[in-house]
Design a protein around this motif. Structure first.
Motif, PDB file in Angstrom:
ATOM      1  N   LYS A  15     -49.155  44.808 -17.574  1.00 59.96           N
ATOM      2  CA  LYS A  15     -48.558  43.686 -18.287  1.00 59.96           C
ATOM      3  C   LYS A  15     -47.037  43.824 -18.285  1.00 59.96           C
ATOM      4  N   PHE A  16     -46.335  42.707 -18.141  1.00 59.19           N
ATOM      5  CA  PHE A  16     -44.882  42.732 -18.312  1.00 59.19           C
ATOM      6  C   PHE A  16     -44.353  41.317 -18.476  1.00 59.19           C
ATOM      7  N   ILE A  17     -43.153  41.231 -19.025  1.00 65.34           N
ATOM      8  CA  ILE A  17     -42.458  39.943 -19.127  1.00 65.34           C
ATOM      9  C   ILE A  17     -41.205  40.064 -18.274  1.00 65.34           C
ATOM     10  N   ILE A  18     -41.011  39.109 -17.379  1.00 66.16           N
ATOM     11  CA  ILE A  18     -39.962  39.256 -16.368  1.00 66.16           C
ATOM     12  C   ILE A  18     -39.107  37.987 -16.289  1.00 66.16           C
ATOM     13  N   GLN A  19     -37.834  38.169 -15.922  1.00 65.04           N
ATOM     14  CA  GLN A  19     -36.950  37.020 -15.689  1.00 65.04           C
ATOM     15  C   GLN A  19     -37.456  36.263 -14.461  1.00 65.04           C
ATOM     16  N   ARG A  20     -37.662  34.962 -14.614  1.00 61.89           N
ATOM     17  CA  ARG A  20     -38.261  34.177 -13.533  1.00 61.89           C
ATOM     18  C   ARG A  20     -37.384  34.153 -12.272  1.00 61.89           C
ATOM     19  N   PRO A  55     -35.513  46.418 -11.111  1.00 57.59           N
ATOM     20  CA  PRO A  55     -35.409  47.438 -12.162  1.00 57.59           C
ATOM     21  C   PRO A  55     -35.548  46.795 -13.543  1.00 57.59           C
ATOM     22  N   ALA A  56     -36.174  47.516 -14.468  1.00 53.63           N
ATOM     23  CA  ALA A  56     -36.354  46.991 -15.825  1.00 53.63           C
ATOM     24  C   ALA A  56     -35.000  46.651 -16.454  1.00 53.63           C
ATOM     25  N   GLU A  57     -34.021  47.524 -16.214  1.00 51.00           N
ATOM     26  CA  GLU A  57     -32.677  47.258 -16.727  1.00 51.00           C
ATOM     27  C   GLU A  57     -31.668  47.512 -15.637  1.00 51.00           C
ATOM     28  N   GLU A  58     -30.614  46.723 -15.607  1.00 46.89           N
ATOM     29  CA  GLU A  58     -29.579  46.914 -14.584  1.00 46.89           C
ATOM     30  C   GLU A  58     -28.303  46.258 -15.084  1.00 46.89           C
ATOM     31  N   ASN A  59     -27.211  46.966 -14.979  1.00 45.31           N
ATOM     32  CA  ASN A  59     -25.917  46.451 -15.447  1.00 45.31           C
ATOM     33  C   ASN A  59     -26.015  45.881 -16.868  1.00 45.31           C
ATOM     34  N   GLU A  60     -26.700  46.626 -17.712  1.00 42.95           N
ATOM     35  CA  GLU A  60     -26.871  46.246 -19.118  1.00 42.95           C
ATOM     36  C   GLU A  60     -27.614  44.926 -19.317  1.00 42.95           C
ATOM     37  N   LYS A  61     -28.312  44.490 -18.265  1.00 44.15           N
ATOM     38  CA  LYS A  61     -29.128  43.284 -18.385  1.00 44.15           C
ATOM     39  C   LYS A  61     -30.606  43.694 -18.304  1.00 44.15           C
ATOM     40  N   VAL A  62     -31.427  43.117 -19.178  1.00 47.34           N
ATOM     41  CA  VAL A  62     -32.857  43.430 -19.144  1.00 47.34           C
ATOM     42  C   VAL A  62     -33.564  42.431 -18.225  1.00 47.34           C
ATOM     43  N   ASN A  63     -34.211  42.948 -17.178  1.00 43.62           N
ATOM     44  CA  ASN A  63     -34.959  42.086 -16.252  1.00 43.62           C
ATOM     45  C   ASN A  63     -36.446  42.044 -16.580  1.00 43.62           C
ATOM     46  N   VAL A  64     -36.966  43.202 -17.002  1.00 47.17           N
ATOM     47  CA  VAL A  64     -38.403  43.298 -17.270  1.00 47.17           C
ATOM     48  C   VAL A  64     -38.577  43.997 -18.615  1.00 47.17           C
ATOM     49  N   GLU A  65     -39.483  43.485 -19.443  1.00 44.57           N
ATOM     50  CA  GLU A  65     -39.711  44.158 -20.725  1.00 44.57           C
ATOM     51  C   GLU A  65     -41.195  44.178 -21.065  1.00 44.57           C
ATOM     52  N   GLN A  66     -41.523  44.900 -22.143  1.00 43.28           N
ATOM     53  CA  GLN A  66     -42.914  45.061 -22.608  1.00 43.28           C
ATOM     54  C   GLN A  66     -43.845  45.485 -21.472  1.00 43.28           C
ATOM     55  N   THR A 114     -38.573  32.915 -18.591  1.00 42.97           N
ATOM     56  CA  THR A 114     -39.306  34.180 -18.490  1.00 42.97           C
ATOM     57  C   THR A 114     -40.774  33.902 -18.189  1.00 42.97           C
ATOM     58  N   VAL A 115     -41.421  34.899 -17.614  1.00 42.19           N
ATOM     59  CA  VAL A 115     -42.819  34.800 -17.213  1.00 42.19           C
ATOM     60  C   VAL A 115     -43.537  36.041 -17.717  1.00 42.19           C
ATOM     61  N   GLU A 116     -44.695  35.841 -18.312  1.00 45.52           N
ATOM     62  CA  GLU A 116     -45.517  36.989 -18.704  1.00 45.52           C
ATOM     63  C   GLU A 116     -46.664  37.115 -17.719  1.00 45.52           C
ATOM     64  N   ILE A 117     -46.842  38.298 -17.160  1.00 48.16           N
ATOM     65  CA  ILE A 117     -47.927  38.530 -16.206  1.00 48.16           C
ATOM     66  C   ILE A 117     -48.796  39.655 -16.740  1.00 48.16           C
ATOM     67  N   THR A 166     -53.364  36.771 -15.716  1.00 47.87           N
ATOM     68  CA  THR A 166     -52.899  35.614 -16.475  1.00 47.87           C
ATOM     69  C   THR A 166     -51.384  35.537 -16.354  1.00 47.87           C
ATOM     70  N   ILE A 167     -50.910  34.330 -16.019  1.00 52.43           N
ATOM     71  CA  ILE A 167     -49.473  34.099 -15.854  1.00 52.43           C
ATOM     72  C   ILE A 167     -49.078  33.055 -16.889  1.00 52.43           C
ATOM     73  N   ARG A 168     -48.195  33.434 -17.827  1.00 48.99           N
ATOM     74  CA  ARG A 168     -47.829  32.506 -18.895  1.00 48.99           C
ATOM     75  C   ARG A 168     -46.345  32.238 -18.868  1.00 48.99           C
ATOM     76  N   SER A 169     -45.993  30.976 -19.092  1.00 50.22           N
ATOM     77  CA  SER A 169     -44.577  30.605 -19.226  1.00 50.22           C
ATOM     78  C   SER A 169     -44.560  29.318 -20.021  1.00 50.22           C
ATOM     79  N   GLY A 170     -43.892  29.329 -21.172  1.00 52.41           N
ATOM     80  CA  GLY A 170     -43.938  28.161 -22.041  1.00 52.41           C
ATOM     81  C   GLY A 170     -45.382  27.861 -22.393  1.00 52.41           C
ATOM     82  N   LYS A 171     -45.775  26.578 -22.284  1.00 54.08           N
ATOM     83  CA  LYS A 171     -47.149  26.229 -22.629  1.00 54.08           C
ATOM     84  C   LYS A 171     -48.088  26.308 -21.439  1.00 54.08           C
ATOM     85  N   ALA A 172     -47.549  26.647 -20.262  1.00 54.84           N
ATOM     86  CA  ALA A 172     -48.392  26.717 -19.061  1.00 54.84           C
ATOM     87  C   ALA A 172     -49.066  28.074 -18.968  1.00 54.84           C
TER      88      ALA A 172
END
Lengths: 378, 378
Positions: free
Chosen positions: B2-7, B58-69, B93-96, B105-111
């Motif tokens: 499971k993870f939440i990622i920047q789309r 990478p989960a984090e890069e240049n103090e920006k979070v790309n992937v979490e949880q 963001t997208v949760e996979i 399961t791929i979630r983003s907003g109400k989709a």
């Protein structure tokens, strides 16, 4: 024939007439572009015998000289080579000259092309349409009428009449209708500056698509005339002539339900992107079918399910729902095309049960109507 | 998993690995994208067994979070659906999430999409390349080397070895050579920061074309390692692995004439556009052949003649002509591609007679060489 012409003007005209030229025509000379020079300007013609396009470049216009050193005459040039040559010439002006052996010399800068031409006398004469009985429309309005209907014509040759758009002008109302028997698109507008009428003419969808590409959005107007078997669209520099389709267009008004059992108002863009997403799992093999289910509390649910691939579900908050609860399945492709054609922020969708056609309209505008037949899914 | 990622990040990575995926692979699982989540980041993999691409977020890069949880795990998703879904999701963001039944399961907003995944254990293990023996190149330099040579590889499978680019690293000089036996392109550059050498490896042209598309012009460097049968291009977020072609690459150095009889210096762009125009009448049926004739007084003439269609002639004022007079015919396609690859304002062309290969080089730069075999026209 001889003249010197501005290359940009020539390129634009060549592009226009090329829209009518098909490399697979049965009349060999129609693979060519006819070029005719008169003292007042140069006319290019392209035709596939269904559609003919004439593009006129006046020698002078708005105090700008487009064509000079004109010696009158005409020739037919091979459309396979002439457009690329003109596009790639090095200078801003082009000299075109034909001799009595039908050799055509094209000069620009240090580049000199000699092409074998064909006798313009052998090019078919375009029918002259009497333009007294005509009416005028702003170009952008005509383009809207086309875009909002033509996508719904049939692409199947089994009922050729449905590959065209049905056009009526009656009691100062102009109406375009297209249907492929699974969906229908119509748009009507008032026309005030004419007293002519015509009934049930059918213009090939392909012709209208080409016309839509050629007409440039502008303040200009287009003059439309109709005869028994032809329609002419005429602007300042363009004559666009299309044959009409033979046959009787079906009576479509009885298809349109007069009352509704469920009425939904929703933001067009939100519905469109939700259905677009749901359609991702409903590709060709599943006929693009998605399902809409009312959720009672101001929500609708859009779902799609392909056992081998997966499923998708998404809720939309709608502006309002009135009437009965509903589960209905339909082609996402038809729905997406209808919503795109509507061009309004908010639409109202009127259903009369899961098995009956439903109607999509802009809120507060009855001049546009999109009808879609649902799909049985059990 | 499971993870939440920047789309946006996910879209870019998916696009990269898609370059390696072919819908027509014989190994069914390779029609999928492998997704692997580790606590430090997410890796996507695509492969057609000739080329494999890994893209790392990478989960984090240049103090920006790309992937979490992140909950670690891996799954293979169908490449036919996953990229479009990600591209069309509504939120940033997208949760996979995958479960033990391989449902993703791929979630983003109400989709919410649920896709059937495949077991990542069944995805082939990519060979690990020992990266101690590697050398570095700036990305833009590697892209130049590819662009200046790869277009000249053969597209015919009759001599498979010629469908690749021959690469040598010897005495701190890196050299790319490509030939289809009618023309040859080569480029060499000094490489200072390594003492490794390799000889006559051949990388499929297709692989290099894909690599060129993926590498983004940047200050970054790419690290290159070679084994017996693989080459690895490695950047900060990307592993691009290609198999090498088997077989012996022909010795090409003897093809290159050592002296010349006619030497022309000319502006690249002028020659290019003139040959481009002349080629308009020399389409496929005439093998794209144009003719170059020296005119003595600082002029060359480019001509082409197709009896059925017409002919074209254009003079170019050159910077200099030395040596014998010359009439030579060659493929305009080869000449256009060679001139485009050179990327210099002025080129020098060295001829040794109408029947011998000729050489095109930038003026004052011997590191680029383009060779073309002429065509007999009588």
């Amino acid at each position: 024939m001889k003249f010197i012409i501005q290359r940009d003007q020539l390129i634009a005209s060549v592009q226009n007439v090329m829209k009518a030229i098909s490399p697979r025509t049965v009349i060999p000379i129609l693979t060519g572009i006819k070029v005719e020079a008169k003292s007042h300007g140069v006319t290019l013609t392209g035709s596939d015998s269904d559609v003919s396009i004439e593009s006129y470049i006046p020698a002078e216009e708005n105090e700008k000289v487009n064509v000079e050193q004109i010696e009158e005459g005409s020739i037919v040039l091979q459309a396979k080579y002439f457009p690329d040559i003109v596009r790639k010439l090095p200078e801003k002006t082009v000299e075109i000259e034909s001799d009595s052996d039908l050799k055509v010399t094209i000069r620009s800068g240090k580049a000199e092309f000699t092409l074998n031409g064909q006798d313009a006398e052998e090019y078919p004469q375009l029918p002259k349409i009497q333009t007294d009985d005509s009416f005028e429309l702003p170009i952008d309005l005509l383009k809207s009428l086309i875009k909002q209907t033509v996508f719904a014509v049939s692409t199947m040759e089994t009922r050729p009449i449905l590959t065209g758009v049905n056009i009526n002008l009656k009691e100062n109302v102009l109406k375009f209708i297209a249907t492929d028997s699974h969906r229908l698109a119509s748009r009507e507008i008032p026309v005030t500056n004419t007293n002519i009428e015509f009934n049930n003419i059918v213009v090939p969808g392909k012709s209208l698509n080409e016309l839509n590409k050629i007409l440039v959005d502008a303040e200009e107007t287009v003059e439309i005339s109709v005869t028994n078997n032809q329609i002419l669209f005429k602007t300042k520099h363009l004559n666009f002539l299309s044959r009409l389709l033979d046959g009787n267009y079906p009576e479509t008004s009885r298809l349109i339900p007069e009352q509704s059992k469920t009425l939904i108002q929703v933001k067009t863009k939100e519905l469109l992107s939700t259905i677009d997403r749901a359609s991702l799992l409903a590709k060709e093999e599943r006929n693009n079918v998605v399902r809409l289910t009312t959720q009672g509390t101001g929500l609708i649910e859009i779902t799609s399910n392909s056992p081998e691939i997966g499923n998708v579900t998404e809720d939309i908050t709608v502006q309002s729902i009135e009437g009965e609860e509903l589960k209905i399945s339909f082609s996402s492709k038809y729905m997406i095309e209808a919503l795109k054609a509507i061009e309004y922020d908010e639409v109202s969708i009127a259903f009369t049960g899961a098995m009956r056609p439903f109607i999509i309209r802009p809120v507060n505008d009855d001049s546009i109507l999109q009808l879609i037949l649902p799909v049985r899914t059990y």
